[in-house]
Write a protein that holds these residues in place. Structure first.
Motif, PDB file in Angstrom:
ATOM      1  N   LEU A 145     -14.393   4.125 -30.487  1.00  0.00           N
ATOM      2  CA  LEU A 145     -12.971   3.724 -30.472  1.00  0.00           C
ATOM      3  C   LEU A 145     -12.556   3.087 -31.347  1.00  0.00           C
ATOM      4  O   LEU A 145     -11.050   3.484 -31.960  1.00  0.00           O
ATOM      5  CB  LEU A 145     -12.406   3.365 -28.718  1.00  0.00           C
ATOM      6  CG  LEU A 145     -12.215   4.965 -27.799  1.00  0.00           C
ATOM      7  CD1 LEU A 145     -12.503   4.211 -26.521  1.00  0.00           C
ATOM      8  CD2 LEU A 145     -11.399   6.039 -28.040  1.00  0.00           C
ATOM      9  N   HIS A 146     -12.852   1.569 -31.288  1.00  0.00           N
ATOM     10  CA  HIS A 146     -12.295   1.126 -32.484  1.00  0.00           C
ATOM     11  C   HIS A 146     -12.030   1.007 -33.761  1.00  0.00           C
ATOM     12  O   HIS A 146     -11.766   0.718 -34.310  1.00  0.00           O
ATOM     13  CB  HIS A 146     -12.707  -0.093 -31.889  1.00  0.00           C
ATOM     14  CG  HIS A 146     -12.474  -1.487 -30.649  1.00  0.00           C
ATOM     15  ND1 HIS A 146     -11.441  -2.139 -30.991  1.00  0.00           N
ATOM     16  CD2 HIS A 146     -12.055  -1.231 -29.437  1.00  0.00           C
ATOM     17  CE1 HIS A 146     -10.834  -2.504 -29.563  1.00  0.00           C
ATOM     18  NE2 HIS A 146     -12.093  -1.809 -28.763  1.00  0.00           N
ATOM     19  N   ARG A 147     -13.141   1.694 -33.838  1.00  0.00           N
ATOM     20  CA  ARG A 147     -13.191   2.487 -35.554  1.00  0.00           C
ATOM     21  C   ARG A 147     -12.804   3.479 -36.419  1.00  0.00           C
ATOM     22  O   ARG A 147     -12.095   3.270 -36.518  1.00  0.00           O
ATOM     23  CB  ARG A 147     -15.091   2.485 -35.955  1.00  0.00           C
ATOM     24  CG  ARG A 147     -15.019   2.298 -37.856  1.00  0.00           C
ATOM     25  CD  ARG A 147     -15.245   1.274 -38.149  1.00  0.00           C
ATOM     26  NE  ARG A 147     -15.247   1.604 -39.529  1.00  0.00           N
ATOM     27  CZ  ARG A 147     -14.108   1.953 -40.190  1.00  0.00           C
ATOM     28  NH1 ARG A 147     -13.410   2.108 -40.451  1.00  0.00           N
ATOM     29  NH2 ARG A 147     -14.564   2.233 -41.972  1.00  0.00           N
ATOM     30  N   TYR A 148     -12.645   4.258 -35.435  1.00  0.00           N
ATOM     31  CA  TYR A 148     -12.316   5.832 -35.824  1.00  0.00           C
ATOM     32  C   TYR A 148     -11.030   6.243 -34.921  1.00  0.00           C
ATOM     33  O   TYR A 148     -10.881   7.319 -35.420  1.00  0.00           O
ATOM     34  CB  TYR A 148     -13.924   6.583 -35.317  1.00  0.00           C
ATOM     35  CG  TYR A 148     -14.654   6.321 -36.108  1.00  0.00           C
ATOM     36  CD1 TYR A 148     -14.842   6.471 -37.780  1.00  0.00           C
ATOM     37  CD2 TYR A 148     -15.896   5.880 -36.005  1.00  0.00           C
ATOM     38  CE1 TYR A 148     -15.573   6.374 -38.634  1.00  0.00           C
ATOM     39  CE2 TYR A 148     -16.746   5.943 -36.763  1.00  0.00           C
ATOM     40  CZ  TYR A 148     -16.820   5.717 -37.815  1.00  0.00           C
ATOM     41  OH  TYR A 148     -17.820   5.487 -38.723  1.00  0.00           O
ATOM     42  N   TYR A 149     -10.534   5.477 -33.989  1.00  0.00           N
ATOM     43  CA  TYR A 149      -9.445   5.574 -33.147  1.00  0.00           C
ATOM     44  C   TYR A 149      -8.217   4.580 -32.981  1.00  0.00           C
ATOM     45  O   TYR A 149      -7.267   4.872 -33.630  1.00  0.00           O
ATOM     46  CB  TYR A 149      -9.895   5.849 -31.672  1.00  0.00           C
ATOM     47  CG  TYR A 149      -8.509   6.762 -31.314  1.00  0.00           C
ATOM     48  CD1 TYR A 149      -7.713   7.528 -31.491  1.00  0.00           C
ATOM     49  CD2 TYR A 149      -8.206   6.008 -30.271  1.00  0.00           C
ATOM     50  CE1 TYR A 149      -7.109   8.202 -30.735  1.00  0.00           C
ATOM     51  CE2 TYR A 149      -6.628   6.357 -29.223  1.00  0.00           C
ATOM     52  CZ  TYR A 149      -7.081   7.303 -29.515  1.00  0.00           C
ATOM     53  OH  TYR A 149      -5.149   7.606 -28.993  1.00  0.00           O
ATOM     54  N   TYR A 150      -8.211   3.361 -32.548  1.00  0.00           N
ATOM     55  CA  TYR A 150      -7.727   2.628 -32.545  1.00  0.00           C
ATOM     56  C   TYR A 150      -7.090   1.857 -33.951  1.00  0.00           C
ATOM     57  O   TYR A 150      -5.948   1.685 -33.835  1.00  0.00           O
ATOM     58  CB  TYR A 150      -8.404   1.523 -31.632  1.00  0.00           C
ATOM     59  CG  TYR A 150      -8.330   1.515 -30.323  1.00  0.00           C
ATOM     60  CD1 TYR A 150      -7.807   2.199 -29.966  1.00  0.00           C
ATOM     61  CD2 TYR A 150      -9.635   0.944 -29.467  1.00  0.00           C
ATOM     62  CE1 TYR A 150      -7.856   2.501 -28.068  1.00  0.00           C
ATOM     63  CE2 TYR A 150     -10.030   1.249 -28.651  1.00  0.00           C
ATOM     64  CZ  TYR A 150      -8.942   1.614 -27.527  1.00  0.00           C
ATOM     65  OH  TYR A 150      -9.267   2.717 -26.076  1.00  0.00           O
ATOM     66  N   ARG A 151      -8.367   1.794 -34.919  1.00  0.00           N
ATOM     67  CA  ARG A 151      -8.512   0.840 -35.828  1.00  0.00           C
ATOM     68  C   ARG A 151      -7.668   2.061 -36.635  1.00  0.00           C
ATOM     69  O   ARG A 151      -6.234   1.137 -37.407  1.00  0.00           O
ATOM     70  CB  ARG A 151      -9.428   0.561 -36.912  1.00  0.00           C
ATOM     71  CG  ARG A 151      -9.838   0.234 -38.591  1.00  0.00           C
ATOM     72  CD  ARG A 151     -11.054   0.997 -39.416  1.00  0.00           C
ATOM     73  NE  ARG A 151     -10.686   0.272 -40.372  1.00  0.00           N
ATOM     74  CZ  ARG A 151     -10.933  -1.455 -40.864  1.00  0.00           C
ATOM     75  NH1 ARG A 151     -11.171  -2.171 -40.394  1.00  0.00           N
ATOM     76  NH2 ARG A 151     -10.654  -1.071 -42.554  1.00  0.00           N
ATOM     77  N   PRO A 152      -7.416   3.322 -37.025  1.00  0.00           N
ATOM     78  CA  PRO A 152      -6.691   4.156 -38.206  1.00  0.00           C
ATOM     79  C   PRO A 152      -4.983   4.655 -37.245  1.00  0.00           C
ATOM     80  O   PRO A 152      -3.590   3.989 -38.062  1.00  0.00           O
ATOM     81  CB  PRO A 152      -7.285   5.365 -37.847  1.00  0.00           C
ATOM     82  CG  PRO A 152      -8.504   5.349 -37.680  1.00  0.00           C
ATOM     83  CD  PRO A 152      -8.771   4.031 -37.064  1.00  0.00           C
ATOM     84  N   ILE A 153      -5.001   4.219 -36.188  1.00  0.00           N
ATOM     85  CA  ILE A 153      -3.496   3.745 -35.818  1.00  0.00           C
ATOM     86  C   ILE A 153      -2.577   2.789 -35.646  1.00  0.00           C
ATOM     87  O   ILE A 153      -1.398   2.651 -36.229  1.00  0.00           O
ATOM     88  CB  ILE A 153      -3.386   3.909 -34.364  1.00  0.00           C
ATOM     89  CG1 ILE A 153      -3.922   5.037 -33.466  1.00  0.00           C
ATOM     90  CG2 ILE A 153      -2.045   3.488 -33.601  1.00  0.00           C
ATOM     91  CD1 ILE A 153      -4.602   5.605 -32.162  1.00  0.00           C
ATOM     92  N   ILE A 154      -3.755   1.072 -35.456  1.00  0.00           N
ATOM     93  CA  ILE A 154      -3.017   0.257 -35.554  1.00  0.00           C
ATOM     94  C   ILE A 154      -2.150   0.224 -37.251  1.00  0.00           C
ATOM     95  O   ILE A 154      -1.437  -0.401 -37.666  1.00  0.00           O
ATOM     96  CB  ILE A 154      -4.253  -0.867 -35.829  1.00  0.00           C
ATOM     97  CG1 ILE A 154      -4.597  -1.198 -33.738  1.00  0.00           C
ATOM     98  CG2 ILE A 154      -3.339  -3.015 -36.169  1.00  0.00           C
ATOM     99  CD1 ILE A 154      -5.540  -1.783 -33.908  1.00  0.00           C
TER     100      ILE A 154
END
Length: 380
Positions: A145-154
């Motif tokens: 989630l952090h690498r492929y979901y949250y990071r792109p959003i941020i």
């Protein structure tokens, strides 16, 4: 001013003294028009984190609260990770805020507020981060989630964020490494606390010690939390029971996990200087901290440490990077049992050192932790 606090990537709990509550409370007290938009994550029966119904009501901190459900074509255990909510864009449009405080970096609605800021560049958009290597991207699903979901959003939202406000030095490092946020886009914005004036502090101290039948010449330690092995309560009690002075007391506040419950009971029955007080509300805990002499936290981190410094307590706390700004002449940083025992022994030998340390904690609190000042920071 019109200020909106978005608690969609974290919980928002009425009648507590978490950062979200305190900032909202200060903004209301200063006469601003404040709205809280929160997820349904909260404490259930005031005991454990769970989920309440979507609702609109006047919150305990003085601001209207809109609780939004999670949405998305996935099971609930994923919905609460993706953090999508209905109607956020319309709420922003209708409320028309001057300042947006988005609590928690990791969630879909960060894109919604970034889009709003892009269309309304005069609005101040701040995002705080509580993430660090101890609590985020630990398990396999979380790493994905952090690498492929949250990071792109941020990364997509970052150009429209005025500042990422990080609660610790470890959070700054995590945001830099995990999300590639430049250092110039981040600011140290620690969890804070309420600082009582001298009269109120002395009143809390006098009344608290009287209620516990504590004498003025007794030195009182306090450790609080939801105690499991990571909190290192057993280690604290081991170090305390190595002291011998009858003028020392050790108070335990919170809930003890069954995994260490028997050990704690054995320490308490063997040493009458140890007293278990059970669970206390945030306000009750603050008054207790004013009444005691030393706050102890050798294990995992807790916001009570900041509260204790605001209550003028010298501290005995874990030697971790996040505590670096808070221990400067006002206590001990410990990383093993020997150092923990030495701290207790030093206090037993010369409790008079605590007076100067208490004053130093107060100075640190005013410099770094006063929520009144921190709330004003969000208005510029």
């Amino acid at each position: 001013m019109k200020i909106i606090h978005l608690c969609l990537s974290c919980f928002y709990i009425d009648n507590y003294r978490y950062q979200e509550n305190e900032l909202v409370r200060e903004h209301v007290a200063d006469g601003h028009e404040v709205l809280v938009v929160a997820s349904t994550e909260s404490y259930v029966d005031n005991l454990t984190l769970g989920y309440v119904a979507a609702d609109e009501y006047m919150g305990s901190d003085g601001a209207k609260v809109i609780r939004l459900p999670y949405v998305g074509p996935v099971p609930f255990f994923l919905k609460k990770k993706l953090r999508m909510h209905p109607g956020v864009a319309n709420i922003l449009k209708d409320f028309s805020p001057d300042v947006i405080m988005f609590h928690g970096l990791c969630g879909w609605e960060l894109l919604t507020v970034a889009q709003y800021k892009r269309a309304n560049p005069h609005v101040r958009l701040y995002v705080d981060s509580h993430e660090d290597a101890n609590n985020s991207a630990v398990g396999k699903l979380s790493q994905v989630l952090h690498r492929y979901y949250y990071r792109p959003i941020i990364r997509r939202a970052l150009p429209w964020i005025d500042k990422v406000l990080c609660i610790s030095l470890e959070t700054i490092e995590f945001c830099k490494r995990q999300y590639a946020i430049p250092m110039q886009d981040m600011e140290f914005f620690p969890l804070g606390g309420y600082i009582a004036d001298d009269v109120t502090y002395q009143s809390h101290r006098t009344e608290g010690r009287a209620a516990l039948n504590l004498q003025e010449d007794q030195t009182v330690f306090l450790q609080s939390g939801k105690f499991d092995s990571k909190k290192k309560l057993i280690e604290s009690l081991t170090a305390f029971t190595a002291t011998h002075s009858e003028k020392l007391r050790f108070l335990i506040v919170g809930r003890v996990h069954e995994s260490i419950e028997q050990q704690v009971a054995q320490f308490s029955s063997a040493d009458p200087r140890i007293q278990y007080l059970g669970w206390k509300t945030a306000d009750e805990l603050y008054r207790l901290l004013c009444a005691v002499d030393v706050y102890v936290q050798p294990g995992s981190q807790s916001a009570t440490m900041q509260m204790s410094i605001c209550a003028r307590c010298p501290v005995v706390i874990a030697d971790v990077p996040s505590h670096e700004p808070f221990v400067k002449g006002n206590g001990w940083k410990v990383s093993n049992q020997e150092q923990l025992s030495n701290a207790f022994a030093s206090i037993e030998k010369d409790p008079s050192v605590l007076s100067g340390m208490s004053q130093r904690s107060l100075e640190i609190a005013y410099d770094l932790l006063e929520y009144r000042r921190m709330a004003k920071r969000l208005l510029v």
